[in-house]
Design a protein around this motif. Structure first.
Motif, mmCIF file in Angstrom:
data_model
loop_
_atom_site.group_PDB
_atom_site.id
_atom_site.type_symbol
_atom_site.label_atom_id
_atom_site.label_comp_id
_atom_site.label_asym_id
_atom_site.label_seq_id
_atom_site.Cartn_x
_atom_site.Cartn_y
_atom_site.Cartn_z
ATOM 1 N N LEU A 129 4.560 -4.747 3.525
ATOM 2 C CA LEU A 129 3.862 -3.498 3.823
ATOM 3 C C LEU A 129 2.624 -3.318 2.953
ATOM 4 C CD1 LEU A 129 7.024 -1.202 3.902
ATOM 5 C CD2 LEU A 129 5.817 -2.141 5.875
ATOM 6 N N ASP A 130 1.719 -2.492 3.439
ATOM 7 C CA ASP A 130 0.532 -2.129 2.668
ATOM 8 C C ASP A 130 0.717 -0.737 2.068
ATOM 9 O OD1 ASP A 130 -0.830 -4.486 3.388
ATOM 10 O OD2 ASP A 130 -1.468 -3.582 5.293
ATOM 11 N N GLU A 131 0.056 -0.495 0.967
ATOM 12 C CA GLU A 131 0.008 0.827 0.336
ATOM 13 C C GLU A 131 1.399 1.399 0.085
ATOM 14 O OE1 GLU A 131 -2.488 3.444 2.552
ATOM 15 O OE2 GLU A 131 -4.188 2.083 2.542
ATOM 16 N N THR A 132 2.242 0.648 -0.567
ATOM 17 C CA THR A 132 3.562 1.151 -0.931
ATOM 18 C C THR A 132 3.444 2.039 -2.173
ATOM 19 O OG1 THR A 132 4.109 -0.642 -2.457
ATOM 20 C CG2 THR A 132 4.549 -1.020 -0.108
ATOM 21 N N PRO A 133 4.448 2.893 -2.430
ATOM 22 C CA PRO A 133 4.423 3.712 -3.646
ATOM 23 C C PRO A 133 4.358 2.877 -4.927
ATOM 24 C CG PRO A 133 6.079 4.527 -2.119
ATOM 25 C CD PRO A 133 5.601 3.223 -1.559
ATOM 26 N N ILE A 134 4.853 1.646 -4.868
ATOM 27 C CA ILE A 134 4.801 0.783 -6.054
ATOM 28 C C ILE A 134 3.357 0.486 -6.414
ATOM 29 C CG2 ILE A 134 5.542 -1.426 -7.035
ATOM 30 C CD1 ILE A 134 7.777 0.626 -6.344
ATOM 31 N N GLU A 135 2.552 0.211 -5.392
ATOM 32 C CA GLU A 135 1.135 -0.088 -5.652
ATOM 33 C C GLU A 135 0.353 1.168 -6.015
ATOM 34 O OE1 GLU A 135 -0.035 -3.311 -2.400
ATOM 35 O OE2 GLU A 135 1.386 -1.824 -1.664
ATOM 36 N N THR A 136 0.551 2.235 -5.245
ATOM 37 C CA THR A 136 -0.254 3.432 -5.484
ATOM 38 C C THR A 136 0.056 4.084 -6.826
ATOM 39 O OG1 THR A 136 1.369 4.747 -4.245
ATOM 40 C CG2 THR A 136 -0.508 3.905 -3.013
ATOM 41 N N SER A 137 1.292 3.951 -7.286
ATOM 42 C CA SER A 137 1.664 4.561 -8.562
ATOM 43 C C SER A 137 1.469 3.628 -9.746
ATOM 44 C CB SER A 137 3.129 5.000 -8.515
ATOM 45 O OG SER A 137 3.983 3.863 -8.429
ATOM 46 N N GLY A 138 1.349 2.320 -9.483
ATOM 47 C CA GLY A 138 1.275 1.354 -10.578
ATOM 48 C C GLY A 138 2.615 1.115 -11.242
#
Length: 434
Positions: free
Chosen positions: A342-351
């Motif tokens: 997936l793109d733009e998961t909470p893991i990426e957006t939150s760091g």
């Protein structure tokens, strides 16, 4: 305000599995709401009778920190066969009968879809009592079954489930969804998205402030892993949980990096196969742990270094996802390695961690984290901040209360007595033979 929640698989403190409705209800009770949860006494996670061991008792009431549970005795099952269907039907019939017999009148009924019949019971009882009905669609049935490849879109069961889904949509004042893009799914069904309330899963942050003692077996496990990078998975071991890639990563690391060790906590239909696979492949860097009560999860995570999640490449996730374990990991300030497409998961957006696409990348990411311990702390801190801001149960309960107050002004509610908050250790119990 008197609220009834129909959730076949709801659990109370001390059980194994998600406590979404108990956590929400506990916050509502603090604001003088009276909440009753109707649930099966048979534990789906543990596959055993948990709450009504007595043979001659058909249902009972217990109160946990002010939240009232009505436990309904249902037939046991071990697999997803006809016995589980019998369990569902038993809960459906009994919960409807018990709901009809109660002396107090509900102001709001929430029917939750872990299977659609529980939500249907809630809808029917809301009609009887002429009260407000909320439909909580935790999984987008039947779309989830189709997208995970469990049934064909042309299956007659899918047609029936779709009809029931639309019936519940039309009769609900609100449609509660757990996925951030699920309003688009509802719109595709021709339903007004003004009904939709996004209320994802969350975490009780207070549970992650103290490291407590675990069972002797678990204490031995963690003592044996001192100095290792402990990579932990907590939750169900089923097909949808897609855990083979985690074992693939363990296989890659087996002879490459002895610092990394996997701990798999939980149970499910795939557990024995995964244990046998690890045995055959001599994966000595992975330990399987039986399911534990929810109260032990924070301590397990506080003693771990990384949380791991693996998700199937399935169409259903385009509507988003809301995984209990992800918020648990974040609440414990545990960085996450997430395998998904997936793109733009909470893991990426939150760091809050690292997103990977393959078991090889998972193995490489864990090697990196084993070498860079400062990165663990930084990612864990970002995850904690994210869950505090977006997924604390206190805040989610306030969001729900705001909507309830709009739909059911206080002057219109029934005069059901609000019971005082009680501790779990001093809970009330009523048993019934019906």
């Amino acid at each position: 305000m008197n609220i009834w929640i129909f959730n076949h698989y709801a659990i109370a403190p001390g059980g194994s599995g998600g406590t979404r409705h108990y956590d929400l209800a506990r916050e509502l009770v603090k604001h003088n709401y009276n909440v009753t949860i109707f649930a099966s006494s048979f534990s789906h996670q543990e596959r055993k009778e948990r709450y009504i061991p007595e043979k001659d008792v058909k249902w009972k009431e217990e109160r946990y920190n002010g939240v009232r549970f009505v436990w309904i005795k249902t037939p046991e099952y071990r697999r997803n066969d006809w016995r589980r269907v019998a369990n569902m039907l038993s809960y459906t019939v009994q919960s409807y009968i018990l709901g009809k017999k109660r002396s107090e009148k509900p102001d709001l009924i929430i029917g939750t879809l872990m299977h659609p019949l529980a939500a249907f019971v809630g809808c029917m009882l809301a009609r009887k009592y002429k009260c407000t009905f909320y439909f909580e669609e935790r999984d987008l049935w039947p779309q989830t079954l189709i997208d995970l490849g469990k049934v064909s879109s042309r299956n007659p069961v899918v047609w029936m489930l779709r009809k029931l889904e639309h019936f519940l949509y039309r009769n609900a004042k609100r449609i509660i969804v757990l996925f951030d893009k699920a309003d688009r799914y509802v719109a595709q069904q021709g339903i007004d998205t003004g009904k939709v309330l996004y209320l994802p899963n969350g975490a009780d942050l207070d549970r992650y402030n103290t490291d407590t003692l675990l069972s002797k077996d678990l204490e031995r496990v963690f003592a044996s892993l001192e100095g290792k990078l402990i990579v932990t998975y907590t939750g169900a071991h089923g097909i949808a949980n897609h855990l083979d890639p985690v074992l693939d990563a363990a296989g890659i690391l087996k002879n490459k990096d002895s610092r990394v060790h996997f701990v798999m906590v939980g149970d499910g239909p795939e557990k024995q196969r995964l244990v046998e696979r690890a045995r055959q492949e001599k994966l000595t860097n992975i330990t399987f742990v039986p399911p534990v009560k929810k109260e032990d999860i924070p301590t397990i995570l506080l003693r771990s270094d990384v949380g791991v999640i693996s998700m199937q490449d399935a169409e259903i996730y385009k509507w988003g996802f809301s995984l209990n374990k992800m918020y648990d990991y974040m609440a414990a300030s545990l960085p996450i390695v997430l395998l998904c497409q997936l793109d733009e998961t909470p893991i990426e957006t939150s760091g809050a961690g690292l997103k990977v696409s393959t078991p090889q990348q998972m193995a490489e990411s864990l090697q990196f984290l084993a070498l860079h311990r400062t990165a663990l702390k930084e990612m864990g801190g970002k995850g904690r901040a994210y869950v505090e801001n977006n997924h604390a149960w206190r805040k989610l309960a306030l969001r729900l209360m705001d909507v309830i107050e709009q739909d059911i002004p206080r002057r219109n509610v029934s005069q059901a007595q609000v019971q005082p908050v009680q501790t779990l250790q001093n809970r009330e119990r009523k048993e019934y033979n019906v």
